[in-house]
Design a protein around this motif. Structure first.
Motif, mmCIF file in Angstrom:
data_model
loop_
_atom_site.group_PDB
_atom_site.id
_atom_site.type_symbol
_atom_site.label_atom_id
_atom_site.label_comp_id
_atom_site.label_asym_id
_atom_site.label_seq_id
_atom_site.Cartn_x
_atom_site.Cartn_y
_atom_site.Cartn_z
ATOM 1 N N GLY A 74 0.805 -1.213 0.000
ATOM 2 C CA GLY A 74 0.000 0.000 0.000
ATOM 3 C C GLY A 74 0.837 1.261 0.000
ATOM 4 O O GLY A 74 2.001 1.273 -0.390
ATOM 5 N N THR A 75 0.225 2.330 0.472
ATOM 6 C CA THR A 75 0.893 3.626 0.463
ATOM 7 C C THR A 75 1.350 4.080 1.831
ATOM 8 O O THR A 75 2.127 5.016 1.951
ATOM 9 C CB THR A 75 -0.045 4.702 -0.106
ATOM 10 O OG1 THR A 75 -1.259 4.702 0.658
ATOM 11 C CG2 THR A 75 -0.390 4.412 -1.555
ATOM 12 N N PRO A 92 1.326 2.936 -4.722
ATOM 13 C CA PRO A 92 1.567 1.809 -3.810
ATOM 14 C C PRO A 92 2.996 1.325 -3.905
ATOM 15 O O PRO A 92 3.666 1.504 -4.927
ATOM 16 C CB PRO A 92 0.584 0.740 -4.311
ATOM 17 C CG PRO A 92 0.355 1.075 -5.749
ATOM 18 C CD PRO A 92 0.414 2.578 -5.819
#
Length: 403
Positions: A74-75, A92
């Motif tokens: 993810g981020t 991401p």
């Protein structure tokens, strides 16, 4: 996740094409721009695809089948103020991961590399360990074939969180709960800090030549104070505090970089090896792999000055938190390791959990390459509780020493 299977039966000639399937789905603009140019025309002839291809060639030596994947982390972790990407990016990030075939019900062993290295450095160990464990090895964020976001941390706390939080997001993505965690050198530092923050997930901690157990306040750092007073020491200390890394030298040499790396690997694991020397094929494949991992975009390497002061002394030493330890731990050191095992002995005095310190002969800081047989014996002994039907009857293998 982007997955790709591999084994020793994979043809080296198909490595480049196959690796492109496993490269980061969200590749950086740096890598995209560079990929437009033929390698021969680049000042730094590498890219993320080159790293994955070199990894596949190196792991062609390994006989145990494996799956290579890019695990999406993810981020950023929910609620965290520390994110492992630039604040303006929602892209991401991915952790390059290899998982080896194992027997059903085998305990999980997660392996974390050290500074300036990547998971392929364990190529001599995967077959032996996969016979007893479900082995999973990763490239830490910012290294190897994992995403290399811009490194924007400005403190030791932020830098530790950068690695610990990204590893935790990887654990969640892989749906791992209880596992044995092994870390080498700086990877040992990260593994230990992770276990302090998330002890509920770690069954046993194995720290191999771990960094981070001493600080400049130690009396034995007097030599460093004296050296800094010299003009050479002042220059080197300035370079350290300026975050001048060894990788910058490799990049600065451009097309001559591969030859410098070849000289290093030939010397370190050849003429000056402490134990079992690399054969010609191993040396060639490791050199190629090391070059591409070092010459790629600077990212994780920039942690150096925030985690350690000049002389590899930890700014937030693990020794100071030894009394908080909640996970049984085994330290493994090569007898010729420049990392001092006495720091582990001091930490053990404060620990309230089981702790062993094993020394392996004919091994230096890269004991798992120098003496793989001795290293495997040490790991199996450390994990006897998880792999033996009668662990109390297991004796320390010959040639190993408990200190």
């Amino acid at each position: 996740m982007a997955e790709e299977s591999g084994s020793s039966a994979s043809a080296a000639a198909s490595a480049t094409a196959a690796a492109s399937q496993g490269s980061n789905p969200a590749e950086s603009s740096w890598a995209k721009t560079r990929s437009l140019w033929p390698s021969v025309l680049r000042w730094i002839p590498t890219s993320t695809d080159h790293i994955i291809a070199a990894e596949k060639r190196l792991l062609s030596i390994v006989k145990t089948p494996y799956v290579q994947e890019q695990v999406n982390i993810g981020t950023g972790p929910p609620g965290s103020k520390v994110r492992w990407f630039r604040s303006t990016s929602n892209e991401p990030r991915f952790i390059n991961t290899v998982t080896f075939d194992s027997k059903e019900g085998a305990p999980t062993l997660v392996m974390v590399h050290g500074y300036g290295a990547s998971q392929g450095f364990f190529f001599r160990n995967f077959d032996a360990l996969a016979a007893k464990f479900k082995v999973i090895a990763i490239d830490q964020i910012g290294w190897g074939g994992s995403s290399r976001p811009d490194f924007t941390c400005k403190s030791t706390e932020e830098t530790e969180a950068w690695f610990i939080d990204s590893f935790e997001e990887w654990r969640k993505a892989k749906n791992l709960d209880n596992f044995i965690l092994l870390g080498h050198s700086f990877g040992g530092y990260v593994a230990a800090k992770y276990a302090l923050k998330h002890p509920e997930h770690v069954q046993h901690l194995i720290l191999v030549g771990s960094a981070g157990f001493s600080s400049e306040a130690d009396s034995k750092s007097e030599w460093l104070t004296k050296f800094r007073a010299t003009w050479k020491g002042a220059i080197i200390n300035h370079l350290w505090e300026s975050n001048f890394t060894p990788q910058k030298v490799v990049r600065g040499l451009g097309p001559w970089g591969p030859d410098i790396v070849r000289r290093y690997t030939s010397a370190r694991f050849g003429a000056y090896a402490n134990g079992e020397m690399l054969n010609e094929t191993e040396s060639k494949l490791l050199t190629d792999y090391v070059y591409h991992t070092l010459a790629a975009k600077a990212s994780g390497e920039l942690c150096l000055k925030y985690i350690f002061s000049f002389g590899a002394f930890a700014r937030m030493p693990l020794l100071q938190r030894a009394s908080e330890w909640k996970v049984p731990t085994t330290f493994i050191y090569g007898v010729q390791d420049w990392m001092n095992y006495k720091g582990a002995q001091e930490a053990r005095k404060q620990m309230k959990v089981p702790c062993e310190i094993i020394r392996v002969p004919q091994g230096g800081h890269f004991v798992f390459i120098d003496n793989p047989v001795g290293f495997h014996s040490a790991v199996l002994y450390a994990c006897r509780k998880f792999i033996s039907s009668n662990p109390d009857s297991e004796s320390l293998p010959e040639d190993l020493t408990l200190v």
